[in-house]
Design a protein around this motif. Structure first.
Motif, PDB file in Angstrom:
ATOM      1  N   SER A 234      12.955 -10.611  17.613  1.00  0.00           N
ATOM      2  CA  SER A 234      13.472 -11.781  18.323  1.00  0.00           C
ATOM      3  C   SER A 234      14.770 -11.423  19.010  1.00  0.00           C
ATOM      4  CB  SER A 234      13.683 -12.962  17.360  1.00  0.00           C
ATOM      5  OG  SER A 234      14.699 -12.664  16.433  1.00  0.00           O
ATOM      6  N   PHE A 235      15.094 -12.173  20.039  1.00  0.00           N
ATOM      7  CA  PHE A 235      16.315 -11.936  20.806  1.00  0.00           C
ATOM      8  C   PHE A 235      16.619 -13.193  21.612  1.00  0.00           C
ATOM      9  CE2 PHE A 235      12.608  -9.786  22.535  1.00  0.00           C
ATOM     10  CZ  PHE A 235      12.413 -10.444  23.746  1.00  0.00           C
ATOM     11  N   PRO A 236      17.876 -13.367  22.056  1.00  0.00           N
ATOM     12  CA  PRO A 236      18.238 -14.582  22.800  1.00  0.00           C
ATOM     13  C   PRO A 236      17.604 -14.612  24.180  1.00  0.00           C
ATOM     14  CG  PRO A 236      20.091 -13.066  22.705  1.00  0.00           C
ATOM     15  CD  PRO A 236      19.033 -12.502  21.801  1.00  0.00           C
ATOM     16  N   GLY A 237      17.239 -15.792  24.603  1.00  0.00           N
ATOM     17  CA  GLY A 237      16.676 -15.965  25.933  1.00  0.00           C
ATOM     18  C   GLY A 237      17.254 -17.187  26.612  1.00  0.00           C
ATOM     19  N   ARG A 238      16.993 -17.275  27.902  1.00  0.00           N
ATOM     20  CA  ARG A 238      17.424 -18.443  28.676  1.00  0.00           C
ATOM     21  C   ARG A 238      16.312 -18.836  29.624  1.00  0.00           C
ATOM     22  NH1 ARG A 238      23.270 -20.166  30.588  1.00  0.00           N
ATOM     23  NH2 ARG A 238      24.188 -20.458  28.547  1.00  0.00           N
ATOM     24  N   ARG A 239      15.997 -20.124  29.630  1.00  0.00           N
ATOM     25  CA  ARG A 239      15.058 -20.675  30.592  1.00  0.00           C
ATOM     26  C   ARG A 239      15.877 -21.190  31.770  1.00  0.00           C
ATOM     27  NH1 ARG A 239      12.982 -25.045  28.997  1.00  0.00           N
ATOM     28  NH2 ARG A 239      13.890 -25.364  26.929  1.00  0.00           N
ATOM     29  N   VAL A 240      15.739 -20.537  32.920  1.00  0.00           N
ATOM     30  CA  VAL A 240      16.613 -20.816  34.053  1.00  0.00           C
ATOM     31  C   VAL A 240      15.787 -21.010  35.315  1.00  0.00           C
ATOM     32  CG1 VAL A 240      18.463 -19.444  33.021  1.00  0.00           C
ATOM     33  CG2 VAL A 240      16.924 -18.372  34.658  1.00  0.00           C
ATOM     34  N   SER A 241      16.442 -21.560  36.319  1.00  0.00           N
ATOM     35  CA  SER A 241      15.874 -21.582  37.663  1.00  0.00           C
ATOM     36  C   SER A 241      16.493 -20.444  38.464  1.00  0.00           C
ATOM     37  CB  SER A 241      16.118 -22.932  38.336  1.00  0.00           C
ATOM     38  OG  SER A 241      17.506 -23.244  38.350  1.00  0.00           O
ATOM     39  N   SER A 275      20.843  -4.033  28.506  1.00  0.00           N
ATOM     40  CA  SER A 275      20.813  -3.516  27.133  1.00  0.00           C
ATOM     41  C   SER A 275      19.529  -3.906  26.419  1.00  0.00           C
ATOM     42  CB  SER A 275      22.025  -4.023  26.344  1.00  0.00           C
ATOM     43  OG  SER A 275      23.224  -3.596  26.932  1.00  0.00           O
ATOM     44  N   LEU A 276      19.045  -5.120  26.675  1.00  0.00           N
ATOM     45  CA  LEU A 276      17.803  -5.561  26.046  1.00  0.00           C
ATOM     46  C   LEU A 276      16.624  -4.729  26.536  1.00  0.00           C
ATOM     47  CD1 LEU A 276      16.338  -7.582  24.238  1.00  0.00           C
ATOM     48  CD2 LEU A 276      16.159  -9.105  26.213  1.00  0.00           C
ATOM     49  N   ALA A 277      16.605  -4.412  27.825  1.00  0.00           N
ATOM     50  CA  ALA A 277      15.525  -3.582  28.364  1.00  0.00           C
ATOM     51  C   ALA A 277      15.516  -2.204  27.716  1.00  0.00           C
ATOM     52  CB  ALA A 277      15.674  -3.466  29.881  1.00  0.00           C
ATOM     53  N   ASP A 278      16.705  -1.629  27.512  1.00  0.00           N
ATOM     54  CA  ASP A 278      16.786  -0.315  26.866  1.00  0.00           C
ATOM     55  C   ASP A 278      16.308  -0.377  25.420  1.00  0.00           C
ATOM     56  OD1 ASP A 278      17.819   0.754  29.178  1.00  0.00           O
ATOM     57  OD2 ASP A 278      19.911   0.530  28.555  1.00  0.00           O
ATOM     58  N   ASN A 319      23.858  -8.941  28.772  1.00  0.00           N
ATOM     59  CA  ASN A 319      23.027  -7.740  28.819  1.00  0.00           C
ATOM     60  C   ASN A 319      21.941  -7.763  27.756  1.00  0.00           C
ATOM     61  OD1 ASN A 319      24.589  -6.523  30.904  1.00  0.00           O
ATOM     62  ND2 ASN A 319      26.096  -5.888  29.387  1.00  0.00           N
ATOM     63  N   ASP A 320      22.096  -8.615  26.736  1.00  0.00           N
ATOM     64  CA  ASP A 320      21.137  -8.684  25.628  1.00  0.00           C
ATOM     65  C   ASP A 320      20.230  -9.900  25.720  1.00  0.00           C
ATOM     66  OD1 ASP A 320      22.346  -6.417  24.489  1.00  0.00           O
ATOM     67  OD2 ASP A 320      23.864  -7.650  23.516  1.00  0.00           O
ATOM     68  N   VAL A 321      20.197 -10.546  26.869  1.00  0.00           N
ATOM     69  CA  VAL A 321      19.456 -11.797  27.031  1.00  0.00           C
ATOM     70  C   VAL A 321      18.269 -11.575  27.953  1.00  0.00           C
ATOM     71  CG1 VAL A 321      19.610 -14.192  27.828  1.00  0.00           C
ATOM     72  CG2 VAL A 321      21.539 -13.149  26.644  1.00  0.00           C
ATOM     73  N   ALA A 322      17.173 -12.287  27.670  1.00  0.00           N
ATOM     74  CA  ALA A 322      16.010 -12.303  28.552  1.00  0.00           C
ATOM     75  C   ALA A 322      15.968 -13.633  29.285  1.00  0.00           C
ATOM     76  CB  ALA A 322      14.733 -12.100  27.747  1.00  0.00           C
ATOM     77  N   TYR A 323      15.513 -13.609  30.536  1.00  0.00           N
ATOM     78  CA  TYR A 323      15.518 -14.800  31.378  1.00  0.00           C
ATOM     79  C   TYR A 323      14.090 -15.113  31.829  1.00  0.00           C
ATOM     80  CZ  TYR A 323      20.386 -13.360  31.475  1.00  0.00           C
ATOM     81  OH  TYR A 323      21.645 -12.961  31.103  1.00  0.00           O
ATOM     82  N   VAL A 324      13.664 -16.337  31.571  1.00  0.00           N
ATOM     83  CA  VAL A 324      12.322 -16.774  31.945  1.00  0.00           C
ATOM     84  C   VAL A 324      12.436 -18.036  32.786  1.00  0.00           C
ATOM     85  CG1 VAL A 324      11.292 -15.770  29.872  1.00  0.00           C
ATOM     86  CG2 VAL A 324      12.063 -18.145  29.826  1.00  0.00           C
ATOM     87  N   PRO A 325      11.442 -18.329  33.600  1.00  0.00           N
ATOM     88  CA  PRO A 325      11.502 -19.544  34.429  1.00  0.00           C
ATOM     89  C   PRO A 325      11.525 -20.806  33.580  1.00  0.00           C
ATOM     90  CG  PRO A 325       9.836 -18.017  35.253  1.00  0.00           C
ATOM     91  CD  PRO A 325      10.257 -17.507  33.914  1.00  0.00           C
ATOM     92  N   ASN A 326      12.308 -21.765  34.004  1.00  0.00           N
ATOM     93  CA  ASN A 326      12.377 -23.051  33.311  1.00  0.00           C
ATOM     94  C   ASN A 326      11.238 -23.921  33.827  1.00  0.00           C
ATOM     95  OD1 ASN A 326      13.166 -25.571  32.208  1.00  0.00           O
ATOM     96  ND2 ASN A 326      15.272 -24.852  32.125  1.00  0.00           N
ATOM     97  N   ALA A 327      10.038 -23.584  33.346  1.00  0.00           N
ATOM     98  CA  ALA A 327       8.846 -24.275  33.815  1.00  0.00           C
ATOM     99  C   ALA A 327       7.991 -24.660  32.616  1.00  0.00           C
ATOM    100  CB  ALA A 327       8.061 -23.366  34.774  1.00  0.00           C
TER     101      ALA A 327
END
Length: 526
Positions: A234-241, A275-278, A319-327
């Motif tokens: 698990s890791f932090p994420g953000r649902r963003v536009s 950093s998360l990608a690495d 750098n440790d966050v993943a970003y996904v669409p807020n949909a």
């Protein structure tokens, strides 16, 4: 007399009054530690304040529908149903607001969400609301990122069976059966993936037993090329536009960001922090990879460039966050692809210059007041809360600094009194030394060496202790601030040096008095 000889004589005299000397040294150490740690802490505090004031989060204005706020710090505005309509905020409201305001530069959605590769309940469908009659939606972004998780800490993007709201959309060949409706009720037929689950849970609840365990993999299907196991569970994420990336100055190093078309089309894509990608893909083959997170399948389309930004609430590096669409959430459950609508709830706007926040707030108030009526939405600025907290903390730091300086002053006064008493008690010895040929300067230097030795010893001890005092100040005053976690060594050393010189000054007068003693009078003294 050689310097080493003077030092040995000073140590011999100090040992002659050992207890008094130790107390003076310890008092000086405490004073130096307090002053040095406060000097370093205030400097780090100023640097941290400068960092926060430049952070994009403090150029934001947060718009929430009345009733959805997480905290109310302002007087309530009376809700008049004749002039005010219930605000149901969405992404379209952002576009309209940007067109009707001149000072607002950006508008976007940004909600925190903990992402996980794990299935909920550790093999048992027993997340919150599963066995209870009144369940709760587990994907509520207004809660803590970890809130709403099942036993394995997984945040579901939709309510569990038995509490499903009607889905916004659904695609399946078997559309029309109980499973396709997604309401968990079903017809009870054998094709309904929810029917057996609901029946078992109802029977267990009626008997007062725990829900039965079973394998969830049979319900959450993924293609063969989808990764369900990653180095991090698990890791932090953000649902963003899409506008979030520009507003926060986040640039793409590989691939691309997602766009508003991805949100409208419901594309399940994801952008990773550097950093998360690495960490997830050590071989650097992230782009194009499909991964399952929170029961949804995402395709990695971009990796961000490194940034110094951190989340102001969670302290996580961007750098440790993943970003996904807020949909809408898309989940393949029992062979049915279901989309569950997640209302925005909170809109975020940003200005280029924080000095324009008040005027921008007035513009947004006027716009949403005209759109929904006065009192339908509440607009808050995180910068106002920050400034209020900083003003309070600045007053506390001023008091602590005054007490630290007072402690050093008292320690220096004790050193002054001790050295003056030693001059008086050694008057006859000083006279004999003068009679044997010692000059006034040599006598004064000897006493100054003694006071300097005690001051220096106290300063060294105080400098060694000051990092611990610094940590104590940090935990007691602003433990949540990330920019003051590291000790500011240059200012710590400057503070210690300043405190040492201050205490050294109080040894000068007794030394000069010793050098002025008349040899003949001193020898005749008792």
């Amino acid at each position: 007399m050689r310097p080493i000889d003077r030092l040995l004589v000073s140590i011999r005299h100090i040992r002659g009054r050992l207890v008094e000397s130790i107390l003076v040294v310890l008092a000086t150490a405490v004073g130096v530690a307090l002053v040095a740690s406060m000097a370093a802490f205030i400097r780090s505090y100023d640097e941290q304040t400068e960092y926060l004031l430049s952070h994009p989060a403090y150029r934001e204005l947060i718009v929430e529908a009345v009733g959805n706020e997480t905290e109310l710090d302002e007087p309530a505005v009376e809700y008049d149903p004749d002039t005010t309509s219930e605000a149901s905020l969405g992404y379209d409201d952002i576009q309209v607001a940007l067109e009707n305001t001149s000072l607002v530069t950006y508008g976007y959605l940004a909600d925190r969400e903990q992402l996980s590769t794990q299935l909920p309940g550790s093999g048992r469908f027993s997340g919150r609301g599963m066995a209870a009659a009144g369940g709760v939606a587990l994907g509520d972004s207004s809660r803590d990122p970890a809130a709403g998780a099942g036993e394995a800490g997984v945040e579901l993007p939709f309510p569990p069976p038995g509490t499903f709201p009607p889905p916004t959309d659904m695609t399946d060949a078997a559309e029309g059966d109980g499973a396709a409706r997604g309401d968990g009720a079903g017809s009870g037929g054998s094709d309904n993936p929810f029917a057996a689950i609901r029946k078992q849970m109802e029977d267990a609840a009626a008997a007062g037993e725990e829900p039965p365990e079973f394998n969830l993999d049979q319900f959450f299907q993924v293609d063969d090329d989808v990764l369900t196991e990653l180095p991090l569970e698990s890791f932090p994420g953000r649902r963003v536009s899409a506008e979030f990336f520009e507003a926060y100055g986040l640039a793409v190093a590989e691939g691309s960001e997602f766009t508003n078309e991805d949100l409208e089309s419901g594309n399940q894509v994801i952008v990773l922090g550097s950093s998360l990608a690495d960490a997830l893909f050590p071989d650097g083959d992230a782009l194009g990879t499909r991964i399952r997170l929170n029961l949804q399948t995402y395709t990695v389309i971009g990796v961000l460039s490194p940034t110094t930004l951190t989340d102001t609430e969670t302290d996580a590096s961007y750098n440790d966050v993943a970003y996904v669409p807020n949909a809408a959430a898309q989940v393949n459950f029992g062979g049915n692809v279901m989309r569950f609508h997640r209302p925005a709830g909170t809109l975020r706007f940003a200005v280029d210059d924080s000095a324009n926040l008040d005027l921008a707030t007035a513009e947004l108030q006027a716009h949403f007041g005209a759109e929904y009526g006065d009192g339908a939405v509440r607009i808050t600025a995180p910068l106002e809360e920050l400034q209020t907290e900083r003003e309070k903390l600045s007053r506390i730091l001023s008091v602590v600094l005054f007490l630290a300086a007072a402690g050093l002053f008292i320690a220096s006064i004790n050193l002054f009194n001790l050295m003056l008493m030693r001059v008086i008690k050694r008057t006859k010895g000083i006279g004999i030394t003068r009679a044997l040929g010692a000059t006034r300067r040599e006598i004064a230097r000897q006493f100054l060496n003694e006071s300097a030795f005690m001051s220096l010893t106290g300063a060294v001890i105080g400098l060694a202790v000051s990092p611990f005092v610094y940590r104590l100040l940090q935990s007691a005053l602003i433990a949540e601030v990330s920019a003051v976690t590291l000790v500011n060594w240059p200012f710590l050393l400057v503070g210690a040096l300043g405190a040492f010189l201050f205490s050294l000054i109080f040894g000068v007068y007794p030394a000069l008095q010793a050098g002025r003693i008349d040899a003949a009078l001193a020898i005749r003294s008792e």
